[in-house]
Design an enzyme around this catalytic site. Structure first.
Site, PDB file in Angstrom:
ATOM      1  N   GLU A  32       0.840  -1.215   0.000  1.00  0.00           N
ATOM      2  CA  GLU A  32       0.000   0.000   0.000  1.00  0.00           C
ATOM      3  C   GLU A  32       0.870   1.258   0.000  1.00  0.00           C
ATOM      4  O   GLU A  32       0.398   2.342   0.364  1.00  0.00           O
ATOM      5  CB  GLU A  32      -0.954   0.011   1.207  1.00  0.00           C
ATOM      6  CG  GLU A  32      -1.947  -1.140   1.273  1.00  0.00           C
ATOM      7  CD  GLU A  32      -3.093  -1.017   0.273  1.00  0.00           C
ATOM      8  OE1 GLU A  32      -3.113  -0.030  -0.478  1.00  0.00           O
ATOM      9  OE2 GLU A  32      -3.932  -1.931   0.231  1.00  0.00           O
ATOM     10  N   HIS A  92      -2.862   1.322   8.388  1.00  0.00           N
ATOM     11  CA  HIS A  92      -3.931   0.574   7.732  1.00  0.00           C
ATOM     12  C   HIS A  92      -4.032  -0.778   8.418  1.00  0.00           C
ATOM     13  O   HIS A  92      -3.025  -1.461   8.604  1.00  0.00           O
ATOM     14  CB  HIS A  92      -3.633   0.380   6.243  1.00  0.00           C
ATOM     15  CG  HIS A  92      -4.471  -0.680   5.618  1.00  0.00           C
ATOM     16  ND1 HIS A  92      -5.847  -0.622   5.615  1.00  0.00           N
ATOM     17  CD2 HIS A  92      -4.150  -1.847   5.009  1.00  0.00           C
ATOM     18  CE1 HIS A  92      -6.325  -1.707   5.039  1.00  0.00           C
ATOM     19  NE2 HIS A  92      -5.322  -2.472   4.661  1.00  0.00           N
ATOM     20  N   HIS A 146      -7.158  -4.166   9.662  1.00  0.00           N
ATOM     21  CA  HIS A 146      -8.415  -4.844   9.354  1.00  0.00           C
ATOM     22  C   HIS A 146      -9.211  -5.099  10.641  1.00  0.00           C
ATOM     23  O   HIS A 146      -9.353  -6.251  11.058  1.00  0.00           O
ATOM     24  CB  HIS A 146      -8.124  -6.177   8.644  1.00  0.00           C
ATOM     25  CG  HIS A 146      -7.302  -6.070   7.389  1.00  0.00           C
ATOM     26  ND1 HIS A 146      -6.612  -7.146   6.850  1.00  0.00           N
ATOM     27  CD2 HIS A 146      -7.048  -5.024   6.566  1.00  0.00           C
ATOM     28  CE1 HIS A 146      -5.983  -6.759   5.742  1.00  0.00           C
ATOM     29  NE2 HIS A 146      -6.221  -5.477   5.558  1.00  0.00           N
ATOM     30  N   HIS A 151     -12.869  -4.083   3.556  1.00  0.00           N
ATOM     31  CA  HIS A 151     -11.426  -4.273   3.593  1.00  0.00           C
ATOM     32  C   HIS A 151     -10.831  -3.901   4.956  1.00  0.00           C
ATOM     33  O   HIS A 151     -10.310  -4.765   5.650  1.00  0.00           O
ATOM     34  CB  HIS A 151     -10.762  -3.492   2.455  1.00  0.00           C
ATOM     35  CG  HIS A 151      -9.282  -3.637   2.393  1.00  0.00           C
ATOM     36  ND1 HIS A 151      -8.524  -3.256   1.323  1.00  0.00           N
ATOM     37  CD2 HIS A 151      -8.392  -4.120   3.294  1.00  0.00           C
ATOM     38  CE1 HIS A 151      -7.257  -3.508   1.541  1.00  0.00           C
ATOM     39  NE2 HIS A 151      -7.154  -4.026   2.749  1.00  0.00           N
TER      40      HIS A 151
HETATM   41  O1  2HA Z   1      -0.507  -5.154   3.377  1.00  0.00           O
HETATM   42  O2  2HA Z   1      -3.537  -5.139   4.174  1.00  0.00           O
HETATM   43  O3  2HA Z   1      -4.269  -3.902   1.952  1.00  0.00           O
HETATM   44  C1  2HA Z   1      -1.561  -5.986   3.349  1.00  0.00           C
HETATM   45  C2  2HA Z   1      -2.812  -5.235   3.235  1.00  0.00           C
HETATM   46  C3  2HA Z   1      -3.108  -4.621   1.943  1.00  0.00           C
HETATM   47 ZN    ZN Z   2      -5.485  -4.350   3.869  1.00  0.00          ZN
END
Ligand code: 2HA
Ligand code: ZN
Length: 268
Positions: free
Chosen positions: A118, A141, A143, A213
């Site tokens: 990313e 970032h 999840h 995502h």
């Molecule tokens: O790096 O989460 O969106 C792994 C991720 C990509």
């Molecule tokens: Zn991701």
């Protein structure tokens, strides 16, 4: 030898990334290589680091980003695991330098660990933050399970519906995430489209939800960015727990929200 040796400021910064990486893993938000973190560490860069030779070829960023010319970033490595980064940040991430053409970077330390997939999103965001004179240095970032679950329902993808719901679950959420949660419709991971859409939303929000995502958050440092995600996800958990008990939670009333917005001097 590590670039962190005898550089307490830089070592602290990378130590914070490692600490947050451990939290992301413990929370179940970082399966396999999921998520990425980048931090603008330019303020910690001295002449000796500026003179350090590259340990990789110059690599294209995929876009031209004039505001990050000559900047340095610590980046999680692509395909690396947060749980490993938590223990060995310089084996699972690296320091990169942005070249003068503003379109290429090179790795300078400690090992030639290729940065996160990313990277275009992250660097475009840093470019945007510098351009608007922001003091934000970190982007995360990840999840988070409950927030991603919410993003699978159209209702919560309407502007500010999720923000208002999450704020109303517990007073602290608006206090510590006062700008709320921006929503980004599904886009291909790692794409320039995703980067552009994220930047547009960061004008109004510190935390954005990438549909189906994850989240992308920015703040002054990595711990602060993590905290904003954590308070939002805590609210999502409370909401889901209430639903699991068989009822729709009342949420704080509009009057209670107004009262606390005034008392804590928060934006409307
Ligand atoms: O790096 O989460 O969106 C792994 C991720 C990509
Ligand atoms: Zn991701």
């Amino acid at each position: 030898m590590s670039i962190l040796d005898n550089r307490p400021g830089l070592a602290h910064e990378v130590g914070q990334v490692a600490e947050v990486a451990g939290y992301l893993w413990q929370k179940g938000w970082a399966e396999r290589n999921g998520g990425n973190i980048t931090v603008n560490i330019t303020e910690h860069i001295d002449d000796a680091i500026r003179a350090m030779p590259a340990i990789s070829e110059p690599k294209p960023i995929g876009m031209t980003l004039p505001n990050i010319k000559g900047c340095y970033f610590y980046c999680k490595g692509t395909n690396k695991r947060m749980r490993d980064l938590a223990r060995w940040p310089m084996d699972n991430g690296s320091v990169i330098r942005i070249l003068d053409d503003c379109a290429h970077y090179e790795i300078i330390a400690d090992k030639p660990v290729a940065p996160t997939s990313e990277l275009p999103s992250h660097l475009a965001v840093h470019n945007y933050l510098i351009g608007k004179g922001s003091n934000y240095k970190a982007s995360v970032h990840t999840h988070p399970i409950e927030l991603v679950a919410l993003s699978h329902c159209k209702k919560y993808l309407e502007k500010d519906v999720a923000s208002r719901l999450l704020w109303s679950m517990i007073p602290e959420t608006k206090a510590f995430c006062p700008r709320g949660l921006g929503i980004i419709p599904y886009k291909l991971p790692s794409s320039n489209e995703l980067a552009e859409a994220t930047i547009k939303e960061l004008g109004d929000y510190d935390v954005t939800l990438w549909e189906k995502h994850g989240v992308f958050a920015v703040d002054t440092d990595v711990m602060a960015a993590f905290d904003q995600i954590d308070v939002l996800n805590k609210s999502a958990l409370i909401y889901i727990q209430a639903r699991n008990m068989g009822f729709e939670p009342d949420g704080m009333s509009d009057e209670q929200m107004r009262e606390m917005t005034v008392a804590f001097n928060l934006p409307k």
